[in-house]
Design an enzyme around this catalytic site. Structure first.
Site, short mmCIF file in Angstrom:
data_model
loop_
_atom_site.label_atom_id
_atom_site.label_comp_id
_atom_site.label_asym_id
_atom_site.label_seq_id
_atom_site.Cartn_x
_atom_site.Cartn_y
_atom_site.Cartn_z
N CYS A 123 43.38 14.31 -0.09
CA CYS A 123 42.10 14.90 -0.46
C CYS A 123 42.26 15.42 -1.87
O CYS A 123 43.23 16.11 -2.16
CB CYS A 123 41.71 16.03 0.50
SG CYS A 123 40.21 16.87 -0.05
N CYS A 172 40.19 8.29 -4.05
CA CYS A 172 40.57 8.70 -2.69
C CYS A 172 40.37 7.57 -1.70
O CYS A 172 39.31 6.93 -1.67
CB CYS A 172 39.73 9.90 -2.27
SG CYS A 172 40.16 10.51 -0.64
N CYS A 229 32.84 13.97 -0.11
CA CYS A 229 32.43 13.64 -1.47
C CYS A 229 31.38 12.53 -1.41
O CYS A 229 31.45 11.67 -0.55
CB CYS A 229 33.62 13.14 -2.28
SG CYS A 229 34.89 14.40 -2.51
N CYS A 286 34.65 9.86 4.56
CA CYS A 286 34.87 11.24 4.98
C CYS A 286 33.60 12.07 4.84
O CYS A 286 33.39 13.03 5.58
CB CYS A 286 36.06 11.81 4.22
SG CYS A 286 35.85 13.38 3.47
N TYR A 340 20.70 39.23 -0.65
CA TYR A 340 21.57 38.20 -0.06
C TYR A 340 22.97 38.37 -0.67
O TYR A 340 23.54 37.42 -1.23
CB TYR A 340 21.06 36.79 -0.36
CG TYR A 340 19.59 36.56 -0.04
CD1 TYR A 340 19.20 36.09 1.23
CD2 TYR A 340 18.59 36.80 -0.98
CE1 TYR A 340 17.87 35.86 1.52
CE2 TYR A 340 17.26 36.57 -0.69
CZ TYR A 340 16.90 36.10 0.55
OH TYR A 340 15.57 35.88 0.83
N GLU A 359 22.23 42.45 2.81
CA GLU A 359 22.77 41.22 3.41
C GLU A 359 22.58 41.35 4.92
O GLU A 359 22.69 42.45 5.46
CB GLU A 359 24.26 41.12 3.02
CG GLU A 359 25.15 40.31 3.91
CD GLU A 359 24.82 38.82 3.92
OE1 GLU A 359 24.62 38.25 2.85
OE2 GLU A 359 24.75 38.27 5.03
N CYS A 398 21.21 27.40 -4.51
CA CYS A 398 22.04 26.24 -4.18
C CYS A 398 21.17 25.07 -3.74
O CYS A 398 21.68 24.06 -3.25
CB CYS A 398 23.08 26.59 -3.12
SG CYS A 398 22.38 27.31 -1.65
N GLN A 409 32.79 32.14 -2.05
CA GLN A 409 32.49 30.87 -2.72
C GLN A 409 33.74 29.99 -2.72
O GLN A 409 34.85 30.50 -2.93
CB GLN A 409 32.04 31.13 -4.16
CG GLN A 409 30.70 31.84 -4.25
CD GLN A 409 29.52 30.88 -4.08
OE1 GLN A 409 29.69 29.70 -3.79
NE2 GLN A 409 28.33 31.41 -4.25
N1 SAH Z 1 25.81 36.44 -3.13
C1 SAH Z 1 26.89 36.13 -2.23
C2 SAH Z 1 26.45 35.38 -0.98
C3 SAH Z 1 25.45 34.29 -1.13
S1 SAH Z 1 25.27 33.24 0.27
C4 SAH Z 1 28.01 35.42 -2.95
O1 SAH Z 1 27.83 34.91 -4.06
O2 SAH Z 1 29.12 35.38 -2.44
C5 SAH Z 1 23.75 33.75 0.97
C6 SAH Z 1 23.87 34.97 1.86
O3 SAH Z 1 22.58 35.30 2.35
C7 SAH Z 1 24.76 34.79 3.09
O4 SAH Z 1 25.75 35.78 3.05
C8 SAH Z 1 23.79 35.00 4.28
O5 SAH Z 1 24.39 35.67 5.35
C9 SAH Z 1 22.72 35.86 3.65
N2 SAH Z 1 21.38 35.84 4.27
C10 SAH Z 1 20.73 34.81 4.86
N3 SAH Z 1 19.48 35.17 5.21
C11 SAH Z 1 19.32 36.47 4.83
C12 SAH Z 1 18.23 37.40 4.91
N4 SAH Z 1 17.06 37.06 5.44
N5 SAH Z 1 18.43 38.63 4.40
C13 SAH Z 1 19.63 38.98 3.84
N6 SAH Z 1 20.67 38.15 3.75
C14 SAH Z 1 20.54 36.90 4.23
#
Ligand code: SAH
Length: 475
Positions: A181, A94, A103, A100, A334, A355, A430, A305
């Site tokens: 890209c 690239c 990457c 950028c 989450y 969430e 992550c 994602q």
């Molecule tokens: N499991 C989902 C999202 C993961 S991302 C997937 O795979 O698509 C992490 C998520 O945690 C986000 O949506 C964010 O809004 C949420 N989050 C952050 N802090 C939090 C908390 N204290 N309690 C509940 N959710 C939370």
């Protein structure tokens, strides 16, 4: 000592050059070389680390120091000896790399990238979590680690009276026009270029961050891998709906896969991309994508994602490691828009998702209904608080999945997992550093780590996703 700052004088100086060999990589993929010597004042230094972008393990060359920190220095290549260049290098694909910033390890072969990530997870677990005897499986990579992203957010600005759109130059807010890209789909790149031409044709001015004026701030594009539908969100400083009519017509004519176009209004001086008000200009409110046979509605603000192919592999790992049965009650903390919960639901008795973002929970409920999944309950709350409520109400879960943001799990959540004696825990992470910290806490409270499986969700970047299976020792 330098009295003014009360810290030792630097032993080395910016601008010094060294002949080095790279022996390792930092967690952000920079090369590490060690320098030794004696400075003009006679102070000796030994194996002082220098981090250099674009280097690979084995490279030999000449570097120049660009910044001196307390425990390490930063440097840049003056010369890489052609006959001492690591075989890990590949031609750079690239023209915008590395300016950028999207990457950061594109100069490494995909195999070298994968090895780097697996090793990084192992080392981080050792260093931060003191997990010395845990096996980390080789990362699950992609067959084709290019053109994988399903979402892109492009900043727009102005240069010499013309509207331009592209990316911010690394560590700055200067907009550089995007020409290519290789991690997003080619059609998205075409749409960005065509939209830029249309914005100029319709005299819609790029945003000037300093003066807080202009019209178009960002263009956000999302694409469904399964249905091929594309959504475009034009983020503007003000409501310029009337002015956008012609542009919308031309855009859908040229790119018929665009089935949804929004105007989002962001009036604030802020780094946040989307503002509060969103107006549908054309087509559908949401595009539909599918993961493991489950349909998801994706609206402008939904979290989804960015690498759908690897997301399926990630969720398949969750299912495989979870080894769920029809009698299981599972908690998904989450849970976002319910992706993991709904993937698990068909295999268990009931899933409870929690969430903190209200819109995400609304989407999760809609997604459950649309897929006729009736054994999932979604609650909007902080995971750490909700788990205590579930504990008080006497829910007996056989497993919990946690997929927290980079900062990892709240301590209270981990404490409640321990108190509830949940037999199985699947941690989707992550950030290896916070993962290591959280695993250590759980191990000290009686859990063991059974499997550690990294998954490459973000090829060409140093980011790494990891799934971990833990179980509670039998009493
Ligand atoms: N499991 C989902 C999202 C993961 S991302 C997937 O795979 O698509 C992490 C998520 O945690 C986000 O949506 C964010 O809004 C949420 N989050 C952050 N802090 C939090 C908390 N204290 N309690 C509940 N959710 C939370």
């Amino acid at each position: 000592m330098n009295k003014e700052f009360n810290r030792p004088e630097p032993i080395i100086e910016v601008g010094q050059v060294f002949k080095v060999q790279f022996t390792d990589l930092t967690h952000t993929g920079q090369g590490i070389a060690k320098i030794s010597g004696k400075n003009l004042k006679g102070v000796e230094y030994f194996n002082f680390p220098v981090f250099v972008p674009l280097a690979a393990i084995g490279d030999q060359g000449i570097i120049e120091l660009t910044q001196i920190k307390k425990d390490y220095a930063l440097g840049k290549f003056v010369k890489l000896f052609p006959d001492k260049k690591s075989p890990d290098h590949v031609p750079i694909k690239c023209k915008h790399y590395p300016d950028c910033g999207g990457c950061n390890i594109m100069h490494l072969s995909y195999q070298a990238q994968c090895d780097f990530k697996t090793k990084m997870v192992k080392r981080t677990l050792e260093r931060i979590g003191k997990l010395t005897d845990v096996e980390v499986k080789p990362i699950i990579g992609m067959d084709n680690p290019w053109y994988y992203r399903n979402k892109v957010q492009v900043p727009f600005g102005e240069r010499r009276g013309k509207t331009i759109g592209g990316f911010y130059r690394l560590n700055s807010h200067e907009v550089i026009p995007l020409e290519e890209c290789h991690i997003q789909s080619e059609e998205m790149t075409e749409i960005i270029k065509f939209t830029k031409n249309l914005l100029n044709e319709f005299k819609i001015k790029g945003y000037d961050e300093q003066k807080h004026q202009g019209e178009i701030r960002h263009v956000l594009i999302r694409e469904s891998r399964k249905t091929s539908e594309i959504m475009v969100v034009l983020v503007c400083l003000n409501d310029i709906k009337e002015k956008l009519t012609g542009l919308v017509g031309k855009l859908i004519k040229r790119h018929p896969r665009i089935v949804s176009i929004y105007l989002n209004i962001n009036k604030d001086r802020t780094n946040e991309i989307l503002g509060d008000e969103t107006i549908l200009l054309h087509g559908k409110e949401a595009i539909v994508d599918e993961l493991l046979g489950i349909k998801f509605n994706i609206s402008p603000k939904s979290f989804f994602q960015v690498n759908p192919e690897q997301t399926e592999r990630l969720y398949s790992q969750v299912l495989e490691l979870g080894d769920f049965s029809k009698d299981d009650i599972v908690i998904d903390a989450y849970c976002g828009i319910g992706t993991i919960s709904l993937a698990i639901a068909p295999h268990v008795k009931h899933v409870f998702g929690v969430e903190v973002v209200e819109d995400a929970i609304k989407d999760a409920k809609k997604n459950a209904l649309q897929n006729e999944i009736f054994n999932a309950t979604f609650v909007c709350n902080e995971a750490e608080k909700q788990l205590e409520l579930w504990q008080q109400s006497g829910i007996k879960a056989q497993a919990i999945v946690v997929d927290p943001p980079r900062k990892g799990c709240d301590k209270r959540l981990l404490q409640t997992i321990v108190e509830m004696r949940i037999p199985k825990m699947i941690y989707v992470s992550c950030d290896p550093a916070t993962l290591a910290r959280d695993l250590r806490f759980l191990i000290d409270q009686g859990y063991t780590v059974d499997t550690v499986q990294p998954v490459d969700m973000f090829p060409q970047t140093y980011h790494v996703e990891t799934v971990v299976l833990m179980s509670r020792a039998k009493e």
